[in-house]
Design a protein around this motif. Structure first.
Motif, PDB file in Angstrom:
ATOM      1  N   LEU A 118     -20.882 -99.075  20.242  1.00 52.18           N
ATOM      2  CA  LEU A 118     -21.482-100.311  19.757  1.00 52.18           C
ATOM      3  C   LEU A 118     -22.844 -99.968  19.177  1.00 52.18           C
ATOM      4  N   SER A 119     -23.020-100.216  17.889  1.00 49.94           N
ATOM      5  CA  SER A 119     -24.260 -99.865  17.201  1.00 49.94           C
ATOM      6  C   SER A 119     -24.937-101.123  16.675  1.00 49.94           C
ATOM      7  N   PHE A 120     -26.238-101.267  16.968  1.00 53.94           N
ATOM      8  CA  PHE A 120     -27.043-102.322  16.358  1.00 53.94           C
ATOM      9  C   PHE A 120     -27.570-101.711  15.065  1.00 53.94           C
ATOM     10  N   GLY A 141     -40.863 -92.905  21.722  1.00 57.91           N
ATOM     11  CA  GLY A 141     -41.347 -94.206  22.156  1.00 57.91           C
ATOM     12  C   GLY A 141     -41.020 -94.472  23.611  1.00 57.91           C
ATOM     13  N   TYR A 142     -40.364 -95.607  23.860  1.00 58.54           N
ATOM     14  CA  TYR A 142     -40.013 -95.987  25.225  1.00 58.54           C
ATOM     15  C   TYR A 142     -38.638 -95.455  25.655  1.00 58.54           C
ATOM     16  N   GLU A 143     -38.059 -94.564  24.859  1.00 62.03           N
ATOM     17  CA  GLU A 143     -36.778 -93.933  25.193  1.00 62.03           C
ATOM     18  C   GLU A 143     -35.671 -94.954  25.447  1.00 62.03           C
ATOM     19  N   GLY A 144     -35.632 -95.955  24.584  1.00 60.35           N
ATOM     20  CA  GLY A 144     -34.530 -96.905  24.625  1.00 60.35           C
ATOM     21  C   GLY A 144     -33.440 -96.509  23.641  1.00 60.35           C
ATOM     22  N   ASP A 145     -32.295 -97.146  23.738  1.00 65.76           N
ATOM     23  CA  ASP A 145     -31.175 -96.875  22.832  1.00 65.76           C
ATOM     24  C   ASP A 145     -30.842 -98.106  22.010  1.00 65.76           C
ATOM     25  N   PHE A 146     -30.277 -97.872  20.811  1.00 65.28           N
ATOM     26  CA  PHE A 146     -29.709 -98.967  20.025  1.00 65.28           C
ATOM     27  C   PHE A 146     -28.251 -98.691  19.671  1.00 65.28           C
ATOM     28  N   GLU A 147     -27.724 -97.578  20.174  1.00 63.45           N
ATOM     29  CA  GLU A 147     -26.297 -97.293  20.074  1.00 63.45           C
ATOM     30  C   GLU A 147     -25.773 -96.982  21.470  1.00 63.45           C
ATOM     31  N   PHE A 148     -24.595 -97.540  21.787  1.00 62.02           N
ATOM     32  CA  PHE A 148     -24.081 -97.455  23.146  1.00 62.02           C
ATOM     33  C   PHE A 148     -22.598 -97.094  23.135  1.00 62.02           C
TER      34      PHE A 148
END
Length: 452
Positions: A118-120, A141-148
């Motif tokens: 799932l990609s934003f 940055g804050y080491e978040g993801d936008f692909e899961f």
């Protein structure tokens, strides 16, 4: 290399022999491409079939997921996804902050990788803020993801794993009659009500079982006693719910397992949903320092500088900026007296030195050339040689002696995977920390404040 080549040939021969006995049609009714398209279609139907959307308790901070959870409400329609968050953010290209409770629509896509992803796929501040760089020296940055990666799914629960940083999260179907605005408002009501009562103690049937559970910015730092009687601290992230908080995962501290808590504003406590005899209740720290204590006394500031090669002590004083929680002092850097800010925490009584712009200075290079530079204070770890540019990064005081008061400094716990123990004076070519860097002017470590 020869062995590798031989095995490769054997493998090819084996596959060739197998193809003589079996065809793909014998094993699978659909081709691999058909199976992939079928899976993508099923996930698309699942995502868009939730008429009121999904709730994602989103965790940046990579595999450590140690900088707190964020509530994201998501509605998938066609190629679009509409997101609402319980936190305000300001993305790299946003002229203004996106407020908590504000909706932002962008594109999403489902991709066929080793598993379905799932990609934003187009920029949305409410999720990409947590993954975008925060400066030239801070790519993650804050080491978040936008692909899961979608690792499991039912009609009401989709399990996601961040493709780059690996945090596991759950997207829960929202009931059709639930109101997004009400849910986010209740989350922030609890955030605001409980913020003043963050120094918590864990009780079971009135007896202390967790001596300290300090809550700050969606992270609880639990104190626990090991088999040798040593007290250790452990950070556990949480997200707000419309009734309280939920930890990233069920957590056991001193034999007490907890996961979700209900907030009670009347007695300033969180009660476990698993065992109502367990409560986290507000208790003011015994080493609490009123803000006036800092301004009414002189302090000896001791530290190691020059990359750990020299020790010194100087006398400093603090002044309060108006009626704010900001204290100002002056310290020495390269023969200059530099004014810097310390942020007072009126909940704990401690102070923090965070990343901050300081002043403009003229530097003389070895060539004799003079250049204008902009001096910043950046928290760092001297052993790893790493510094942080995120504004929340810093070091916080802790009491090592009550009378006269002596304070040492450790990581403030607001950044992922850091172990900050000092700060550097770092020169850039602009006031913004994503401008071209010049270099380190001075380092401070082993910082001790002693009341005079």
């Amino acid at each position: 290399m020869k062995r590798f080549s031989i095995l490769s040939i054997v493998g090819l021969l084996t596959l060739s022999l197998q193809s003589c006995f079996f065809s793909e049609d014998d094993i699978f009714e659909e081709s691999s491409n058909q199976r992939i398209e079928s899976a993508l279609s099923e996930y698309q139907t699942l995502l868009t079939g939730a008429s009121n959307g999904w709730k994602l308790e989103y965790y940046p901070g990579g595999e450590n997921h140690d900088i707190g959870g964020v509530v994201l409400l998501l509605r998938f329609e066609g190629e679009n996804v509409t997101i609402m968050s319980d936190k305000s953010v300001k993305g790299m290209d946003d002229p203004d902050s996106i407020r908590a409770g504000e909706q932002v629509t962008s594109k999403f896509s489902l991709l066929a990788d080793q598993s379905t992803v799932l990609s934003f796929s187009t920029y949305n501040s409410l999720i990409h803020y947590w993954s975008e760089p925060k400066g030239v020296l801070d790519a993650d940055g804050y080491e978040g993801d936008f692909e899961f990666v979608i690792t499991a799914a039912t009609q009401n629960d989709i399990t996601l794993k961040g493709k780059k940083h690996g945090a596991v999260m759950h997207m829960i179907r929202i009931a059709d009659n639930a109101d997004w605005n009400t849910y986010i408002s209740n989350c922030n009501l609890i955030r605001n009500e409980s913020a003043e009562y963050a120094t918590l103690v864990g009780f079971r049937n009135g007896s202390t079982v967790i001596p300290s559970a300090y809550s700050q910015e969606n992270v609880i730092t639990f104190s626990e006693t090991d088999a040798n009687g040593k007290i250790n601290k452990r950070k556990v992230s949480f997200a707000y719910t419309d009734k309280g908080i939920r930890l990233y995962a069920p957590t056991t501290v001193n034999g007490i397992t907890c996961d979700e808590f209900i907030w009670n504003n009347a007695d300033k406590s969180f009660t476990s949903t698993e065992d109502t005899n367990i409560q986290l209740k507000y208790v003011q720290p015994t080493d609490y320092i009123p803000i006036e204590f800092y301004t009414e006394h002189q302090w000896d500031l001791s530290y190691t500088y020059n990359f750990g090669r020299k020790d010194t002590t100087e006398t400093v004083t603090f002044s309060r900026v108006g009626q704010s929680d900001t204290l100002q002092t002056k310290v020495t850097c390269g023969g200059l007296q530099i004014k810097l800010n310390a942020l007072y925490n009126h909940i704990t009584g401690m102070i923090e030195f965070r990343t901050q712009y300081l002043t403009e200075v003229v530097l003389t290079l070895e060539t004799g050339e003079s250049i204008n530079s902009f001096l910043h204070l950046c928290p760092w770890n001297d052993e790893a040689g790493t510094m942080y540019l995120i504004e929340k990064a810093g070091i916080v005081s802790t009491t090592t002696q009550m009378e006269p008061r002596i304070l040492s400094f450790t990581d403030n716990g607001r950044t992922s995977g850091s172990d900050l123990n000092g700060f550097v004076f770092y020169a850039f070519k602009g006031e913004n920390r994503d401008s071209e860097k010049i270099g380190v002017l001075e380092t401070y470590n082993n910082i001790i404040l002693t009341q005079k």
